[in-house]
Design a protein around this motif. Structure first.
Motif, short mmCIF file in Angstrom:
data_model
loop_
_atom_site.label_atom_id
_atom_site.label_comp_id
_atom_site.label_asym_id
_atom_site.label_seq_id
_atom_site.Cartn_x
_atom_site.Cartn_y
_atom_site.Cartn_z
N LEU A 302 0.83 -1.20 0.00
CA LEU A 302 0.00 0.00 0.00
C LEU A 302 0.86 1.25 0.00
O LEU A 302 0.63 2.17 -0.79
N VAL A 303 1.84 1.30 0.88
CA VAL A 303 2.67 2.49 1.02
C VAL A 303 3.34 2.84 -0.31
O VAL A 303 3.38 4.02 -0.71
N SER A 304 3.84 1.84 -1.01
CA SER A 304 4.53 2.08 -2.28
C SER A 304 3.61 2.60 -3.37
O SER A 304 4.07 3.16 -4.37
N SER A 305 2.31 2.39 -3.20
CA SER A 305 1.38 2.83 -4.24
C SER A 305 1.09 4.33 -4.18
O SER A 305 0.54 4.89 -5.13
N TYR A 306 1.45 4.99 -3.09
CA TYR A 306 1.26 6.43 -3.00
C TYR A 306 2.22 7.13 -3.96
O TYR A 306 3.43 6.86 -3.97
N LEU A 307 1.68 8.04 -4.76
CA LEU A 307 2.48 8.77 -5.73
C LEU A 307 3.35 9.83 -5.05
O LEU A 307 3.17 10.15 -3.87
N MET A 308 4.25 10.37 -5.83
CA MET A 308 5.00 11.54 -5.40
C MET A 308 4.15 12.79 -5.63
O MET A 308 3.13 12.75 -6.32
N LYS A 309 4.55 13.89 -5.06
CA LYS A 309 3.78 15.12 -5.15
C LYS A 309 3.63 15.61 -6.59
O LYS A 309 2.72 16.37 -6.91
N ASP A 310 4.54 15.18 -7.46
CA ASP A 310 4.44 15.57 -8.87
C ASP A 310 3.47 14.69 -9.65
O ASP A 310 3.30 14.86 -10.87
N GLY A 311 2.83 13.73 -8.97
CA GLY A 311 1.85 12.87 -9.62
C GLY A 311 2.44 11.64 -10.26
O GLY A 311 1.70 10.85 -10.87
N LEU A 312 3.74 11.43 -10.11
CA LEU A 312 4.39 10.26 -10.70
C LEU A 312 4.64 9.19 -9.64
O LEU A 312 4.80 9.50 -8.46
N PRO A 313 4.73 7.91 -10.06
CA PRO A 313 5.07 6.85 -9.11
C PRO A 313 6.49 7.00 -8.60
O PRO A 313 7.32 7.67 -9.22
N ILE A 314 6.77 6.35 -7.47
CA ILE A 314 8.11 6.45 -6.90
C ILE A 314 9.16 5.87 -7.83
O ILE A 314 10.34 6.26 -7.78
N GLU A 315 8.75 4.96 -8.71
CA GLU A 315 9.71 4.33 -9.61
C GLU A 315 10.20 5.27 -10.70
O GLU A 315 11.28 5.07 -11.27
N THR A 316 9.42 6.32 -11.04
CA THR A 316 9.79 7.19 -12.16
C THR A 316 9.94 8.66 -11.79
O THR A 316 10.46 9.44 -12.59
N SER A 317 9.52 9.05 -10.61
CA SER A 317 9.58 10.47 -10.25
C SER A 317 10.99 10.91 -9.88
O SER A 317 11.66 10.25 -9.09
N PRO A 318 11.44 12.06 -10.39
CA PRO A 318 12.76 12.59 -10.00
C PRO A 318 12.77 13.10 -8.56
O PRO A 318 13.85 13.34 -8.01
#
Length: 540
Positions: A302-318
């Protein structure tokens, strides 16, 4: 409810109302006191009708404030949460059995007791002399309460006995299961009928009584479950067009006593601290370090599914920094989850050391924060936090999902009036969604539902069931927080050595321990013993 729950029912109605399909045992009758009101004289005034209606509310899924671990166990039947002492086969870890009385039996009994009360009410309400409009309204409330129980029974058990009138004990113990379609169609028909006579809003002194949007929202859930996409679009649009409910600019406060008057809340159980209190929020979900039971912990999945503030997943967000993984995330994560070595609550930091890891078998390093109140000073086992069942956010996201699945045009205007309203509340302010590709948008909406409704009663369980992914998401090794960057040499706890969750705590492993039929709850064993005509669900 704050209005009705103050009234204690001491009439012949309450004696009869406990005799239900699920409660025909002799000992139940023996527990009830004799009263001085006769059935023949009861149904004579508006006051009698209101007293009887109160009896339906009390103990129903809308009026029930009881502590029975229902939320805890149903959350453990999803990929979001893990019980503090979890192990394979343990009911609190989501391995329900037909002999369980806390969830399997209690949901069934609560439902059929309420259904019996509603049937009894509807069979007698025409005897009462009262204003026709008021009579139509209370009749609609009774129909809603009955239909809501059937919607939950269908969701949990599949097809169940469809009882529309008062039964004798002999008849009740000879019922057979109707089909799922028959149950949901009956419930939807009743909800539509009820909505016609329910008000869109109520004055403060009627807070807690059913609203028009509640009837339509439950129908919308059933439309989604039945994959009746066009019907769902129409149902949800009718709620939107009421212009009664809004997306609250707040998020965390909605789940606390200070937010109980939010216009986003469509259906809730109203609790009164010390009188008809919520026994769970301030006791069951507080982590141990803050004086609670720490009954469940959020999973890394669940925790990993929260996006970054820029709207991108943690796997792709800078913006994502593995050394500081909780910075710059969707603000809802801070409102929903105690984050290790990050969250400060009541002046104390929630850390790896005090998170329960090493002390509790199922501790994940994360805790449930959504339902606890910082600075709360009342009785932990009787807070005034209302128990929320349906919010307007569910209407908007359900409307968008139905539009997607019904192959309707996806425009930016549609996104702005649905998902972007939910994400755009002032306290969240996540970037607008602009994706109009149907396949990609479907996944965005599904993630949004998981985040927005994280740990909220039945929603995740309902969603992964109706999307047909329950078995797949449950058949896995689950994880907690990250403990090390050198998993090969880490010995304090068992951690993942490779892959996406490398270095993360390994919690319960459910691989190979589930059967597909377990997506439904079993029919309670006690009911089958009373009535052998009831057939059991598959794989139990």
């Amino acid at each position: 409810m704050k209005i009705f729950n103050k009234i204690r029912i001491v009439s012949a109605f309450i004696l009869i109302s406990i005799v239900s399909l699920s409660g025909c045992q002799k000992d139940l009758l023996d527990q009830q006191p004799l009263t001085d009101l006769s059935e023949g004289s009861f149904w004579s005034s508006e006051a009698d009708a209101m007293l009887a209606l109160t009896g339906i509310y009390n103990g129903s899924s809308v009026g029930n404030n009881g502590y029975n671990n229902e939320l805890l166990i149903l959350a453990s039947m999803t990929d979001d949460s893990d019980y503090k002492n979890s192990k394979v086969g343990l009911i609190y870890s989501g391995y329900v059995v037909s002999s369980d009385g806390q969830v399997v039996g209690s949901i069934w009994q609560r439902a059929y007791r309420t259904i019996f009360k509603a049937n009894y009410f509807l069979a007698n309400i025409d005897k009462v002399k009262m204003d026709a409009t008021k009579k139509a309204e209370v009749t609609a409330e009774a129909k809603f309460l009955r239909a809501y129980e059937y919607s939950l029974l269908a969701m949990y058990y599949g097809g169940v006995p469809l009882v529309k009138q008062v039964l004798s004990i002999e008849d009740s113990n000879n019922q057979v299961r109707n089909t799922l379609a028959e149950v949901t169609e009956f419930a939807k028909t009743e909800l539509v009928a009820a909505a016609k006579d329910l008000p869109a809003s109520r004055p403060d002194n009627q807070k807690g009584r059913i609203l028009k949007a509640a009837a339509l929202a439950v129908k919308g859930r059933l439309d989604l479950m039945d994959k009746k996409w066009a019907d769902a679009v129409k149902t949800y649009k009718e709620i939107i067009d009421l212009n009664t409910h809004i997306i609250d600019p707040r998020y965390k406060a909605i789940f606390e006593e200070r937010g109980e008057n939010s216009k986003e809340i469509i259906l809730s159980t109203n609790c009164i601290a010390g009188l008809y209190g919520n026994p769970q929020n301030q006791l069951g979900y507080h982590p141990d370090v803050y004086g609670g039971y720490q009954e469940d912990g959020a999973l890394e999945e669940l925790v990993s599914s929260y996006l970054m503030k820029d709207g991108l997943p943690i796997e792709t967000s800078p913006l994502y920094d593995p050394a500081n993984p909780f910075a710059n995330r969707d603000p809802r994560i801070y409102a929903t989850i105690f984050l290790p070595n990050y969250t400060v609550f009541n002046g104390v930091k929630f850390t790896t050391a005090n998170s329960g890891i090493g002390k509790l078998v199922g501790a994940t390093g994360y805790g449930w924060k959504k339902y606890v109140t910082e600075g709360y000073a009342g009785a932990n086992n009787s807070s005034g936090d209302d128990i929320i069942h349906i919010r307007y956010a569910e209407v908007l996201l359900g409307y968008l999902e139905a539009k997607i699945e019904n192959n309707e045009a996806i425009t930016q205007a549609l996104l702005d009036e649905t998902i972007n309203k939910v994400r755009g509340r002032a306290e969240v302010a996540m970037p607008n969604v602009t994706e109009t590709d149907r396949t990609k948008l479907r996944e965005i909406v599904r993630r949004e539902r998981r985040i927005e409704f994280a740990l909220e009663r039945v929603i995740r369980y309902m969603d992964i069931r109706r999307w047909g992914i329950w078995f797949d998401v449950m058949e896995q090794q689950f994880h907690g927080m990250k403990l090390t960057d050198d998993p090969a040499n880490y010995t304090a706890s068992k951690v993942e050595l490779t892959g996406k969750y490398r270095g993360h705590l390994m919690t319960i492993n459910k691989k190979g321990t589930h059967k597909r039929g377990w997506a439904l709850l079993p029919i309670p064993l006690t009911e089958i013993q009373l009535n052998p005509k009831l057939t059991q669900n598959p794989d139990y």
